[in-house]
Scaffold this motif. Structure first.
Motif, PDB file in Angstrom:
ATOM      1  N   GLN A  14     -13.235 -71.910 -33.666  1.00  0.00           N
ATOM      2  CA  GLN A  14     -13.052 -71.023 -32.501  1.00  0.00           C
ATOM      3  C   GLN A  14     -14.217 -70.040 -32.484  1.00  0.00           C
ATOM      4  O   GLN A  14     -14.578 -69.505 -33.529  1.00  0.00           O
ATOM      5  CB  GLN A  14     -11.731 -70.258 -32.608  1.00  0.00           C
ATOM      6  CG  GLN A  14     -10.511 -71.128 -32.437  1.00  0.00           C
ATOM      7  CD  GLN A  14     -10.304 -71.562 -30.996  1.00  0.00           C
ATOM      8  OE1 GLN A  14     -10.469 -70.780 -30.065  1.00  0.00           O
ATOM      9  NE2 GLN A  14      -9.947 -72.805 -30.813  1.00  0.00           N
ATOM     10  N   SER A  38      -1.643 -63.465 -22.627  1.00  0.00           N
ATOM     11  CA  SER A  38      -1.614 -64.731 -23.349  1.00  0.00           C
ATOM     12  C   SER A  38      -2.946 -64.935 -24.072  1.00  0.00           C
ATOM     13  O   SER A  38      -4.016 -64.739 -23.486  1.00  0.00           O
ATOM     14  CB  SER A  38      -1.381 -65.846 -22.334  1.00  0.00           C
ATOM     15  OG  SER A  38      -1.294 -67.055 -23.006  1.00  0.00           O
ATOM     16  N   SER A  43       1.025 -63.896 -31.410  1.00  0.00           N
ATOM     17  CA  SER A  43       1.685 -64.863 -32.301  1.00  0.00           C
ATOM     18  C   SER A  43       0.946 -64.982 -33.623  1.00  0.00           C
ATOM     19  O   SER A  43       1.562 -65.166 -34.673  1.00  0.00           O
ATOM     20  CB  SER A  43       1.751 -66.248 -31.653  1.00  0.00           C
ATOM     21  OG  SER A  43       2.528 -66.186 -30.508  1.00  0.00           O
ATOM     22  N   THR A  44      -0.367 -64.873 -33.572  1.00  0.00           N
ATOM     23  CA  THR A  44      -1.157 -64.944 -34.807  1.00  0.00           C
ATOM     24  C   THR A  44      -0.739 -63.819 -35.748  1.00  0.00           C
ATOM     25  O   THR A  44      -0.538 -64.029 -36.945  1.00  0.00           O
ATOM     26  CB  THR A  44      -2.664 -64.859 -34.472  1.00  0.00           C
ATOM     27  OG1 THR A  44      -2.997 -65.974 -33.643  1.00  0.00           O
ATOM     28  CG2 THR A  44      -3.518 -64.860 -35.713  1.00  0.00           C
ATOM     29  N   ARG A  47       2.566 -64.758 -37.244  1.00  0.00           N
ATOM     30  CA  ARG A  47       2.467 -65.857 -38.214  1.00  0.00           C
ATOM     31  C   ARG A  47       1.843 -65.386 -39.526  1.00  0.00           C
ATOM     32  O   ARG A  47       2.203 -65.842 -40.599  1.00  0.00           O
ATOM     33  CB  ARG A  47       1.648 -67.019 -37.633  1.00  0.00           C
ATOM     34  CG  ARG A  47       2.393 -67.766 -36.524  1.00  0.00           C
ATOM     35  CD  ARG A  47       1.837 -69.166 -36.354  1.00  0.00           C
ATOM     36  NE  ARG A  47       0.478 -69.161 -35.877  1.00  0.00           N
ATOM     37  CZ  ARG A  47       0.126 -69.232 -34.600  1.00  0.00           C
ATOM     38  NH1 ARG A  47       1.056 -69.316 -33.666  1.00  0.00           N
ATOM     39  NH2 ARG A  47      -1.136 -69.224 -34.251  1.00  0.00           N
ATOM     40  N   HIS A 196       5.198 -60.291 -23.534  1.00  0.00           N
ATOM     41  CA  HIS A 196       4.392 -59.808 -22.418  1.00  0.00           C
ATOM     42  C   HIS A 196       5.282 -59.421 -21.249  1.00  0.00           C
ATOM     43  O   HIS A 196       4.830 -59.338 -20.125  1.00  0.00           O
ATOM     44  CB  HIS A 196       3.238 -60.730 -22.010  1.00  0.00           C
ATOM     45  CG  HIS A 196       3.530 -62.188 -22.000  1.00  0.00           C
ATOM     46  ND1 HIS A 196       2.643 -63.108 -22.457  1.00  0.00           N
ATOM     47  CD2 HIS A 196       4.601 -62.869 -21.612  1.00  0.00           C
ATOM     48  CE1 HIS A 196       3.166 -64.314 -22.336  1.00  0.00           C
ATOM     49  NE2 HIS A 196       4.364 -64.193 -21.820  1.00  0.00           N
ATOM     50  N   ARG A 242      -9.522 -73.696 -26.217  1.00  0.00           N
ATOM     51  CA  ARG A 242      -8.354 -74.023 -27.041  1.00  0.00           C
ATOM     52  C   ARG A 242      -8.060 -75.525 -26.986  1.00  0.00           C
ATOM     53  O   ARG A 242      -7.843 -76.170 -27.988  1.00  0.00           O
ATOM     54  CB  ARG A 242      -7.155 -73.215 -26.535  1.00  0.00           C
ATOM     55  CG  ARG A 242      -5.824 -73.592 -27.140  1.00  0.00           C
ATOM     56  CD  ARG A 242      -5.698 -73.026 -28.553  1.00  0.00           C
ATOM     57  NE  ARG A 242      -4.419 -73.340 -29.132  1.00  0.00           N
ATOM     58  CZ  ARG A 242      -3.356 -72.581 -29.047  1.00  0.00           C
ATOM     59  NH1 ARG A 242      -3.394 -71.452 -28.387  1.00  0.00           N
ATOM     60  NH2 ARG A 242      -2.236 -72.930 -29.616  1.00  0.00           N
TER      61      ARG A 242
HETATM   62  N1  LIG Z   1      -3.713 -73.021 -34.507  1.00  0.00           N
HETATM   63  C1  LIG Z   1      -4.724 -72.551 -33.781  1.00  0.00           C
HETATM   64  N2  LIG Z   1      -5.953 -73.148 -33.847  1.00  0.00           N
HETATM   65  C2  LIG Z   1      -6.984 -72.668 -33.152  1.00  0.00           C
HETATM   66  N3  LIG Z   1      -6.928 -71.586 -32.347  1.00  0.00           N
HETATM   67  C3  LIG Z   1      -5.741 -70.966 -32.222  1.00  0.00           C
HETATM   68  C4  LIG Z   1      -4.581 -71.410 -32.932  1.00  0.00           C
HETATM   69  N4  LIG Z   1      -3.554 -70.591 -32.631  1.00  0.00           N
HETATM   70  C5  LIG Z   1      -4.054 -69.674 -31.785  1.00  0.00           C
HETATM   71  N5  LIG Z   1      -5.353 -69.898 -31.522  1.00  0.00           N
HETATM   72  C6  LIG Z   1      -6.249 -69.097 -30.668  1.00  0.00           C
HETATM   73  O1  LIG Z   1      -6.161 -67.756 -31.117  1.00  0.00           O
HETATM   74  C7  LIG Z   1      -6.113 -66.850 -30.020  1.00  0.00           C
HETATM   75  C8  LIG Z   1      -4.825 -66.029 -30.110  1.00  0.00           C
HETATM   76  O2  LIG Z   1      -3.713 -66.881 -29.905  1.00  0.00           O
HETATM   77  P1  LIG Z   1      -2.202 -66.402 -30.072  1.00  0.00           P
HETATM   78  O3  LIG Z   1      -1.323 -67.603 -29.932  1.00  0.00           O
HETATM   79  O4  LIG Z   1      -2.083 -65.592 -31.300  1.00  0.00           O
HETATM   80  O5  LIG Z   1      -2.057 -65.443 -28.808  1.00  0.00           O
HETATM   81  P2  LIG Z   1      -0.751 -64.881 -28.077  1.00  0.00           P
HETATM   82  O6  LIG Z   1      -1.081 -63.490 -27.661  1.00  0.00           O
HETATM   83  O7  LIG Z   1       0.431 -65.074 -28.949  1.00  0.00           O
HETATM   84  O8  LIG Z   1      -0.631 -65.821 -26.818  1.00  0.00           O
HETATM   85  P3  LIG Z   1       0.705 -66.305 -26.023  1.00  0.00           P
HETATM   86  O9  LIG Z   1       1.287 -65.067 -25.427  1.00  0.00           O
HETATM   87  O10 LIG Z   1       0.178 -67.260 -25.007  1.00  0.00           O
HETATM   88  O11 LIG Z   1       1.599 -66.954 -27.044  1.00  0.00           O
HETATM   89  C9  LIG Z   1      -6.205 -67.701 -28.767  1.00  0.00           C
HETATM   90  O12 LIG Z   1      -7.548 -67.715 -28.351  1.00  0.00           O
HETATM   91  C10 LIG Z   1      -5.778 -69.071 -29.225  1.00  0.00           C
HETATM   92  O13 LIG Z   1      -6.406 -70.075 -28.460  1.00  0.00           O
END
Ligand SMILES: Nc1ncnc2c1ncn2[C@@H]1O[C@H](COP(=O)(O)OP(=O)(O)OP(=O)(O)O)[C@@H](O)[C@H]1O
Length: 284
Positions: A14, A38, A43-44, A47, A196, A242
């Motif tokens: 990325q 989004s 989520s990161t 996790r 959100h 992504r």
């Molecule tokens: N397993 C993965 N591999 C590669 N890139 C990832 C992965 N998971 C998340 N990303 C990237 O990391 C960034 C943050 O993603 P994340 O899912 O944490 O965001 P989010 O705020 O939870 O989004 P949403 O509200 O859509 O769930 C994004 O650019 C996403 O494309």
């Protein structure tokens, strides 16, 4: 209770980090909304806090324990202390409501007598006292989420992480769910909820941490949330990036060496790890 110190998370291949130098300190008993568009990294963050992912740099302390240094065999113990709820409920379809909740206790070896007492008590707490014998497909989305919440809290964890728990629900049901989580918080549980949905944030008036492209842009007590309108070109670019990554095979070298450990591995003496008397950070 949960501390993110200069946390950066890069996913393989990325261009931009998903989290970039994030510093957040969540004290015991707090209720924190993590908001952002989004892809902002919500989520990161979640996790990382249950060690489904590992930080690229920086460190995360949960109950005083540095997750980077936590041995693999202790990860199930961490996850028993952090109840989790997700947008898609994740119930076991072939088990009844009661069995779904009981299962969370069985895998950690709680005695049958305790399970028999705790399951109905918890179903009552979430407003499902009469639904123990139903199967998930016989419930509405809101009811399924209540079961998921019951399962997450039946073991009375000090922390509840909820990742978009209202994402699949209509506005009225969303409000009921967030109020239920509010009651769980009132009983002493530290709550971190990614969302959100600005209406629930505005209703609850709790601390708000806002992420934008992996960076904390706001951390406010009793905050509200006004979602930003995302430029559709930016969003399209990010989605393409992504999608391209998802298509690629992940190099085994890039995988988290600490894959999820089965919950069944937990033994009773693992409990001690949480309240380590020698660890000055453990009671923060
Ligand atoms: N397993 C993965 N591999 C590669 N890139 C990832 C992965 N998971 C998340 N990303 C990237 O990391 C960034 C943050 O993603 P994340 O899912 O944490 O965001 P989010 O705020 O939870 O989004 P949403 O509200 O859509 O769930 C994004 O650019 C996403 O494309």
């Amino acid at each position: 209770m949960i501390r993110f110190e200069n946390v950066t998370k890069r996913y393989p291949r990325q261009k931009h980090p998903a989290l970039d130098d994030v510093d957040i300190n969540i004290d015991r008993g707090e209720f924190v909304f993590v908001v952002g568009a989004s892809g902002s990294g919500k989520s990161t963050l979640m996790r990382l806090a249950i060690r489904e992912e590992q930080v690229s740099s920086g460190r995360i302390l949960v109950g005083g324990h540095d997750l980077r240094r936590m041995p693999h065999r202790k990860v199930p113990q961490l996850r028993r202390q952090v109840g989790t709820v997700f947008q898609d409920f994740r119930l076991l379809p072939n088990k009844t409501v009661s069995q779904n909740v009981a299962f969370a206790l069985q895998v950690i070896g709680r005695p049958r007598r305790a399970i028999r007492a705790l399951v109905p008590e918890t179903l009552e707490l979430v407003g499902l006292a009469d639904m123990g014998k139903r199967f998930p497909h016989e419930l509405s989305g809101g009811e399924q989420q209540r079961v998921a919440i019951a399962r997450a809290v039946v073991n009375n964890p000090p922390v509840l992480l909820a990742d978009e728990p209202t994402g699949n629900l209509d506005p009225a049901t969303s409000l009921e769910i967030v109020r239920l989580i509010g009651r769980i918080h009132a009983s002493g549980t530290t709550v971190v909820m990614a969302t959100h949905d600005n209406s629930i944030v505005d209703e609850m008036r709790q601390r708000v941490v806002e992420l934008e492209d992996g960076v904390v842009v706001r951390d406010e007590e009793a905050g509200s949330y006004v979602p930003k309108v995302v430029d559709s070109r930016d969003r399209d670019e990010r989605e393409t990036e992504r999608a391209e990554t998802d298509d690629e095979q992940v190099d085994p070298e890039d995988r988290d060496p600490m894959e999820e450990a089965p919950l069944g591995e937990v033994t009773a003496d693992d409990w001690d790890m949480w309240d380590d008397p020698d660890d000055p950070e453990a009671h923060r």
